[in-house]
Design a protein around this motif. Sequence first.
Motif, PDB file in Angstrom:
ATOM      1  N   GLN A   1       0.815  -1.216   0.000  1.00 21.38           N
ATOM      2  CA  GLN A   1       0.000   0.000   0.000  1.00 21.38           C
ATOM      3  C   GLN A   1       0.841   1.255   0.000  1.00 21.38           C
ATOM      4  N   THR A   2       2.016   1.169   0.625  1.00 23.55           N
ATOM      5  CA  THR A   2       2.911   2.323   0.546  1.00 23.55           C
ATOM      6  C   THR A   2       4.148   1.901  -0.223  1.00 23.55           C
ATOM      7  N   PRO A   3       4.606   2.764  -1.113  1.00 26.73           N
ATOM      8  CA  PRO A   3       5.708   2.372  -1.984  1.00 26.73           C
ATOM      9  C   PRO A   3       7.014   2.147  -1.221  1.00 26.73           C
ATOM     10  N   ILE A   4       7.785   1.173  -1.693  1.00 23.16           N
ATOM     11  CA  ILE A   4       9.119   0.936  -1.140  1.00 23.16           C
ATOM     12  C   ILE A   4      10.061   1.636  -2.096  1.00 23.16           C
ATOM     13  N   LEU A   5      10.583   2.761  -1.654  1.00 26.98           N
ATOM     14  CA  LEU A   5      11.245   3.644  -2.610  1.00 26.98           C
ATOM     15  C   LEU A   5      12.682   3.241  -2.911  1.00 26.98           C
TER      16      LEU A   5
ATOM     17  N   THR B   1       9.511 -10.946 -18.075  1.00 31.52           N
ATOM     18  CA  THR B   1       9.956 -12.328 -17.903  1.00 31.52           C
ATOM     19  C   THR B   1       8.786 -13.275 -17.638  1.00 31.52           C
ATOM     20  N   ARG B   2       7.625 -12.713 -17.443  1.00 35.28           N
ATOM     21  CA  ARG B   2       6.397 -13.490 -17.158  1.00 35.28           C
ATOM     22  C   ARG B   2       6.490 -14.304 -15.880  1.00 35.28           C
ATOM     23  N   THR B   3       7.340 -13.873 -14.973  1.00 34.01           N
ATOM     24  CA  THR B   3       7.423 -14.603 -13.715  1.00 34.01           C
ATOM     25  C   THR B   3       6.688 -13.885 -12.603  1.00 34.01           C
ATOM     26  N   VAL B   4       6.436 -12.600 -12.774  1.00 38.30           N
ATOM     27  CA  VAL B   4       5.663 -11.836 -11.798  1.00 38.30           C
ATOM     28  C   VAL B   4       4.699 -10.959 -12.576  1.00 38.30           C
ATOM     29  N   LYS B   5       3.507 -10.801 -12.029  1.00 40.01           N
ATOM     30  CA  LYS B   5       2.539  -9.935 -12.697  1.00 40.01           C
ATOM     31  C   LYS B   5       2.249  -8.730 -11.810  1.00 40.01           C
ATOM     32  N   PHE B   6       2.209  -7.545 -12.438  1.00 42.51           N
ATOM     33  CA  PHE B   6       2.005  -6.329 -11.640  1.00 42.51           C
ATOM     34  C   PHE B   6       0.687  -5.639 -11.956  1.00 42.51           C
ATOM     35  N   VAL B   7       0.044  -5.169 -10.895  1.00 43.73           N
ATOM     36  CA  VAL B   7      -1.075  -4.241 -11.055  1.00 43.73           C
ATOM     37  C   VAL B   7      -0.684  -3.004 -10.268  1.00 43.73           C
ATOM     38  N   ILE B   8      -0.661  -1.844 -10.911  1.00 42.04           N
ATOM     39  CA  ILE B   8      -0.251  -0.653 -10.172  1.00 42.04           C
ATOM     40  C   ILE B   8      -1.320   0.436 -10.263  1.00 42.04           C
ATOM     41  N   THR B   9      -1.373   1.279  -9.252  1.00 37.66           N
ATOM     42  CA  THR B   9      -2.280   2.427  -9.320  1.00 37.66           C
ATOM     43  C   THR B   9      -1.460   3.712  -9.296  1.00 37.66           C
ATOM     44  N   LEU B  10      -2.065   4.730  -9.836  1.00 36.83           N
ATOM     45  CA  LEU B  10      -1.322   5.958 -10.113  1.00 36.83           C
ATOM     46  C   LEU B  10      -2.290   7.124 -10.065  1.00 36.83           C
ATOM     47  N   HIS B  11      -1.909   8.215  -9.413  1.00 37.65           N
ATOM     48  CA  HIS B  11      -2.737   9.423  -9.498  1.00 37.65           C
ATOM     49  C   HIS B  11      -2.592   9.994 -10.884  1.00 37.65           C
TER      50      HIS B  11
ATOM     51  N   PRO C   1       2.956 -15.220  -9.293  1.00 38.10           N
ATOM     52  CA  PRO C   1       2.483 -14.315  -8.241  1.00 38.10           C
ATOM     53  C   PRO C   1       2.051 -12.958  -8.814  1.00 38.10           C
ATOM     54  N   VAL C   2       1.007 -12.393  -8.193  1.00 39.44           N
ATOM     55  CA  VAL C   2       0.522 -11.077  -8.605  1.00 39.44           C
ATOM     56  C   VAL C   2       0.931 -10.067  -7.545  1.00 39.44           C
ATOM     57  N   VAL C   3       1.562  -8.993  -7.977  1.00 39.75           N
ATOM     58  CA  VAL C   3       1.996  -7.960  -7.037  1.00 39.75           C
ATOM     59  C   VAL C   3       1.181  -6.698  -7.281  1.00 39.75           C
ATOM     60  N   LEU C   4       0.544  -6.204  -6.233  1.00 43.19           N
ATOM     61  CA  LEU C   4      -0.268  -4.995  -6.352  1.00 43.19           C
ATOM     62  C   LEU C   4       0.481  -3.827  -5.714  1.00 43.19           C
ATOM     63  N   LEU C   5       0.742  -2.796  -6.486  1.00 40.61           N
ATOM     64  CA  LEU C   5       1.467  -1.631  -5.958  1.00 40.61           C
ATOM     65  C   LEU C   5       0.569  -0.398  -5.984  1.00 40.61           C
ATOM     66  N   ASP C   6       0.300   0.140  -4.796  1.00 42.07           N
ATOM     67  CA  ASP C   6      -0.517   1.353  -4.726  1.00 42.07           C
ATOM     68  C   ASP C   6       0.393   2.584  -4.773  1.00 42.07           C
ATOM     69  N   GLU C   7      -0.158   3.703  -5.171  1.00 42.63           N
ATOM     70  CA  GLU C   7       0.572   4.984  -5.167  1.00 42.63           C
ATOM     71  C   GLU C   7       1.864   4.924  -5.972  1.00 42.63           C
ATOM     72  N   ALA C   8       1.810   4.344  -7.153  1.00 44.92           N
ATOM     73  CA  ALA C   8       3.032   4.095  -7.913  1.00 44.92           C
ATOM     74  C   ALA C   8       3.620   5.351  -8.523  1.00 44.92           C
ATOM     75  N   GLN C   9       2.879   6.468  -8.479  1.00 45.90           N
ATOM     76  CA  GLN C   9       3.472   7.702  -9.001  1.00 45.90           C
ATOM     77  C   GLN C   9       4.708   8.080  -8.191  1.00 45.90           C
ATOM     78  N   LEU C  10       4.865   7.477  -7.014  1.00 47.29           N
ATOM     79  CA  LEU C  10       6.011   7.810  -6.170  1.00 47.29           C
ATOM     80  C   LEU C  10       7.270   7.021  -6.530  1.00 47.29           C
ATOM     81  N   TYR C  11       7.112   5.943  -7.305  1.00 48.51           N
ATOM     82  CA  TYR C  11       8.301   5.186  -7.704  1.00 48.51           C
ATOM     83  C   TYR C  11       9.111   5.967  -8.738  1.00 48.51           C
TER      84      TYR C  11
END
Lengths: 258, 269
Positions: free
Chosen positions: B76-80, B144-154, B120-130
């Motif tokens: 929920q909070t980005p790991i910068l 690589t098709r080994t991880v799938k990402f869903v991200i949200t962005l303002h 595995p599916v990784v959900l990243l919230d607040e991705a505008q901060l990355y």
Amino acid sequence: MLNITDLEKRWIRYKVKFYIPHLSIFISLSVILSIFFSFSNNTQEPNDIPHVVKEEPLLVASKESKIKVTPVPISKQETRVIHSTKKVKLSPSLDFMKKMQNSIQPYYNNEVSNKPYTVQKVQKVEAPKIEVVEKEKVLIPEYIPPVKVKKISIKRQNTQNDIYEIITRFKKNNNPALSLFVAKKYYELGDYQQAYNYALITNKINMEIESSWIIFTKSLVKLGKRDKAISTLKKYIKQSHSSGARILLDEIYAGRFK
Amino acid sequence: MNSIFVNSKNVFLDIVNAKDYIQLDQVSTIYQALKDSIKKPLKMILLYGKPGTGKSMFLNKLYKDLSSTQKVYLYQTPILDESEFYKTLAQDLFETKYSGELNFTQFMKIVESKKTEDIPVVLLDEAQLYSEVLMEKIRLLSDTRTVKFVITLHKTEKEDIIAKEHFQTRIWETIELENASSIELKIYIQKKLMKANCFDSANMFTNKAVNKIHKITNGNYRDTNKLLYTLFELYESYESSNHHRAIRTNNISNKIIEMSAIHTGLIDA
Ligand SMILES: Nc1ncnc2c1ncn2[C@@H]1O[C@H](COP(=O)(O)OP(=O)(O)O)[C@@H](O)[C@H]1O
Ligand SMILES: [Mg+2]
């Protein structure tokens, strides 16, 4: 716990602020009307007339001060126009620009039709140059604009360039988000034919993007194809249940969107 | 009597919790599309929209729903910090602890060695901060098709964000969340109140009142929450004040709505 009394006071102030324009128009209208009627009935009731006359100047004055606020932007527009005509006279190269811009901006035509006013102003401004500048700073910007006009045209080119850049990117990767972006930009610029084209392209790539359908049908309306817009929207609503499309359809029916 | 307003007020606290999720028409079609596209290989999903349009809520709901059937991780909070980001993923996704710095190449080796059927599916919230650099690595990782990402962005400046560099590639599937229409807003408010058993309060929201609220909040969920929280606080205050004037509770007056908007700063006065 909230401070109700304080909030209520603020609310009343807000309401008063909100209604003052309406009220002042209403009162001044009724004063004008009552004057009108008292004149037409005339001389029979001398008691009433002085009262009305007393109130009149106050209210008229307040009305004037309200109206004064609006003319400012108009006079600004006029000054801008001056420079464009000035420019045309001085540098022949602007003819090129005009040709280029003709295709984009409808409001350039308005400027041309405004010419008679502006010519007068140009003369006025040139003569009292120094005196006026000392008295009123407001007039100073009128001497800067040659540069300003250039800036404006550069900005236009920029948005055009932006669009071209995005179009080239789009050609490389066919991302509907990019073509939709282009459609929206063209729509903003008033180029409805291009907006239509790019929305159509977007719909072909991905037919589930609501805002693309909306730009598509809006452009149709702007291009004078209201019936086609309505039938397209109906089809789209049937399969998507899009609320945005339904609202647009209602607006087209009601004539609010033309 | 008092507790009705308190309960109703608390319904509109600005909290993101999947159990409070409300099924809304527009959102549910998007939700279905999103669940479908999670099954597609390669596609990365970008959820974007103005603040307060329900992106975090959406992501939380997705997390809750998916977690029963597959490996899914929510941040929920980005790991910068880049190294910190890889270390966290290595530990959560592949149960590999790493004490020192971990760079992208090393991390990719771990990813390759732990490849499984169940992506595995990784959900990243607040991705505008990355940072752009990290976003690029995330894209490579998803290639690589080994991880799938869903991200949200303002959504920042209009649509410019989607024209931005990372989102050009076709692997992004972009979904925009928008403010509610007046009709949706009514459903949102009433369902929310009814979920908390505040039926009387739900009935107070006539079309007229909802239209007024919509005018002030533009259908933004967060602004609507703020406004209604204050609105019920106002009712509560009216009720407990000594000079409680007759406040109508069968429907909500424009005055109360406007007072709440003034208090929350949605209207300046
Ligand atoms: N579908 C929904 N159901 C219930 N509450 C919602 C829903 N969408 C938004 N909200 C409420 O609106 C508020 C703002 O939503 P949030 O997801 O935080 O927006 P964003 O992440 O886009 O800024 C949250 O507090 C949440 O309670
Ligand atoms: Mg959020």
